[in-house]
Motif scaffolding. Structure first.
Motif, PDB file in Angstrom:
ATOM      1  N   ASN A 134       1.030  -1.064   0.316  1.00  0.00           N
ATOM      2  CA  ASN A 134      -0.022  -0.264  -0.453  1.00  0.00           C
ATOM      3  C   ASN A 134       0.835   1.350   0.465  1.00  0.00           C
ATOM      4  O   ASN A 134       0.849   1.832   0.393  1.00  0.00           O
ATOM      5  N   VAL A 153      -8.055   9.320   6.168  1.00  0.00           N
ATOM      6  CA  VAL A 153      -8.630   7.610   5.810  1.00  0.00           C
ATOM      7  C   VAL A 153      -8.210   7.758   7.939  1.00  0.00           C
ATOM      8  O   VAL A 153      -8.358   9.027   8.287  1.00  0.00           O
ATOM      9  N   ASP A 154      -9.747   6.736   8.804  1.00  0.00           N
ATOM     10  CA  ASP A 154     -10.024   7.122   9.482  1.00  0.00           C
ATOM     11  C   ASP A 154      -8.455   5.677  10.198  1.00  0.00           C
ATOM     12  O   ASP A 154      -7.664   5.509   9.284  1.00  0.00           O
ATOM     13  N   GLU A 162      -8.445   3.100  12.262  1.00  0.00           N
ATOM     14  CA  GLU A 162      -8.584   1.673  11.669  1.00  0.00           C
ATOM     15  C   GLU A 162      -7.799   1.567  10.136  1.00  0.00           C
ATOM     16  O   GLU A 162      -7.229   0.642  10.147  1.00  0.00           O
ATOM     17  N   THR A 163      -8.235   2.423   9.303  1.00  0.00           N
ATOM     18  CA  THR A 163      -7.683   2.578   8.021  1.00  0.00           C
ATOM     19  C   THR A 163      -5.931   2.202   7.889  1.00  0.00           C
ATOM     20  O   THR A 163      -6.125   1.536   7.360  1.00  0.00           O
ATOM     21  N   GLU A 171      -4.248  -0.854   9.616  1.00  0.00           N
ATOM     22  CA  GLU A 171      -4.068  -1.868   8.550  1.00  0.00           C
ATOM     23  C   GLU A 171      -3.520  -1.479   7.551  1.00  0.00           C
ATOM     24  O   GLU A 171      -3.369  -2.849   7.138  1.00  0.00           O
ATOM     25  N   LEU A 172      -3.589  -0.242   7.220  1.00  0.00           N
ATOM     26  CA  LEU A 172      -2.260  -0.290   5.719  1.00  0.00           C
ATOM     27  C   LEU A 172      -1.458  -0.766   6.048  1.00  0.00           C
ATOM     28  O   LEU A 172      -0.501  -0.774   4.921  1.00  0.00           O
TER      29      LEU A 172
END
Length: 395
Positions: free
Chosen positions: A361, A375-376, A378-379, A382-383
């Motif tokens: 990513n 992005v929030d 959580e995102t 994860e990224l």
């Protein structure tokens, strides 16, 4: 951000387990033999798994343990595995089941409490033993090898290369030491993790500081910019920007006395890869800039300079206290591309050939760090999961 540490505290039928911080300590021990058994699916394992030089990582999917439980073949599954075994999965549940079966078969096995989620949440802070006019804390995220730093002097502090996921941690640590955060500094536009400079600015009022060259890459938020020779005063200490382009066009190192925070320009076991910003077509030109930066801005410094990098990889060796830093003379002797016998053309060829996969990513993470995408939490978390792969490791 969701508190993934809850998984680490959740009982798993009394299955013997090991906490993420205890596992990290064992993995740093060169003489501690164990096998990391990953029971996730192959694609999850290949995307990201626990990898350390000298430690065997084996993938056997959980479904095979389910089948072996029915057929009585658990002993056969473990026949080639070196004990002790630490089993891992995403959240610590499937691996707990596998550990139960292994222990029933008299295999020395433990479960990683909380799984890879808890591993990603692990963030250790250690005081860096350096001769500097400030207290220096090194933050270590073992799951990715990311390193960040807090510099604290006379009631003021700065953080270098902060991660957004751990913004509260820096604030708490600085406040515990009676200091106020003045600056949150990025050495370059990161491609492997989401930066915390804007989050720290919004939460504390500290100035978000980025290299001036980030504007040429499309910086889309207001920030304090610094270029070669610019200074930031932190209590009784002075941080000086040193332009070291190559890994990216805007890359800086930050000097504090005899300590050089090198970001992704120079690591303990390699140099920054030159292909992330402009791809394969621009890698050779970037490698030549990197060679110039290393020769003129870093290797020309005194041998006793302490190199404090922005990452470490599988091959890096920590100090006895768990920190990752080394004298310049040690790093120079350790890394082949820094050899005096290697000229510029050889350096370019070495640093542009057989590079590992780019960070997962990375293009989207760069866009987030430039302020081009929001992005929030959580995102964002994860990224950035997975290895950073920002280095050309060569020892």
């Amino acid at each position: 951000m969701t508190d993934r540490s809850e998984d680490a505290e959740r009982p798993t039928d009394e299955t013997p387990s090991i906490a993420p911080d205890a596992l990290a300590e064992r993995l740093r021990s060169a003489d501690d033999e164990l096998t990391v058994l990953d029971v996730r699916d192959r694609d999850e394992f290949e995307r990201w798994h626990i990898a350390v030089d000298g430690i065997e990582a084996v993938q056997i999917p959980h479904v095979r343990f389910v089948q072996a439980e029915a057929t009585g073949g658990v002993t056969d599954l473990a026949a080639d595995l070196r004990e002790p075994i630490v089993a891992v999965c995403g959240h610590g549940e499937a691996s707990a089941h596998a550990v139960g079966l292994l222990r029933d078969a008299d295999v020395d096995a433990r479960n990683l409490a909380g799984g890879m989620d808890a591993w990603a949440d692990l963030y250790a802070a250690r005081e860096l033993d350096v001769d500097a006019p400030a207290t220096v804390l090194q933050y270590d995220r073992p799951s990715s090898g990311c390193l960040a730093y807090a510099i604290i002097s006379d009631g003021e502090a700065a953080v270098i290369d902060p991660l957004r996921a751990f913004a509260d941690r820096y604030v708490d640590d600085v406040e515990e030491r009676g200091a106020e955060l003045r600056y949150a500094v990025d050495t370059h536009v990161h491609a492997d993790h989401v930066s915390g400079v804007r989050t720290l600015e919004s939460r504390t009022g500290a100035a978000a500081v980025v290299p001036a060259g980030a504007r040429d890459r499309g910086l889309a938020f207001d920030a304090t910019t610094v270029a070669d020779g610019d200074e930031l005063r932190v209590g009784d200490a002075t941080l000086t920007a040193v332009a070291t382009p190559g890994h990216t066009t805007e890359s800086l190192s930050i000097r504090l006395g005899d300590v050089l925070f090198t970001g992704d320009t120079l690591f303990l076991e390699g140099v920054g890869r030159p292909d992330l910003e402009r791809g394969d077509d621009g890698a050779a030109a970037a490698a030549r800039r990197l060679y110039e930066s290393l020769q003129e801005k870093i290797l020309a410094r005194p041998d006793e300079t302490t190199i404090a990098p922005g990452h470490y990889g599988d091959a890096a060796e920590s100090r006895a206290d768990g920190t990752y830093a080394a004298r310049l003379e040690t790093v120079r002797d350790r890394i082949a591309p820094l050899s005096a016998a290697e000229d510029e053309d050889e350096f370019v060829a070495r640093t542009t050939s057989d590079l590992p996969a780019r960070p997962a990513n990375h293009e989207r993470i760069v866009a987030i760090n430039l302020g081009l995408e929001d992005v929030d939490e959580e995102t964002a978390f994860e990224l950035e999961l997975g290895p950073n792969n920002c280095a050309v490791a060569d020892r």
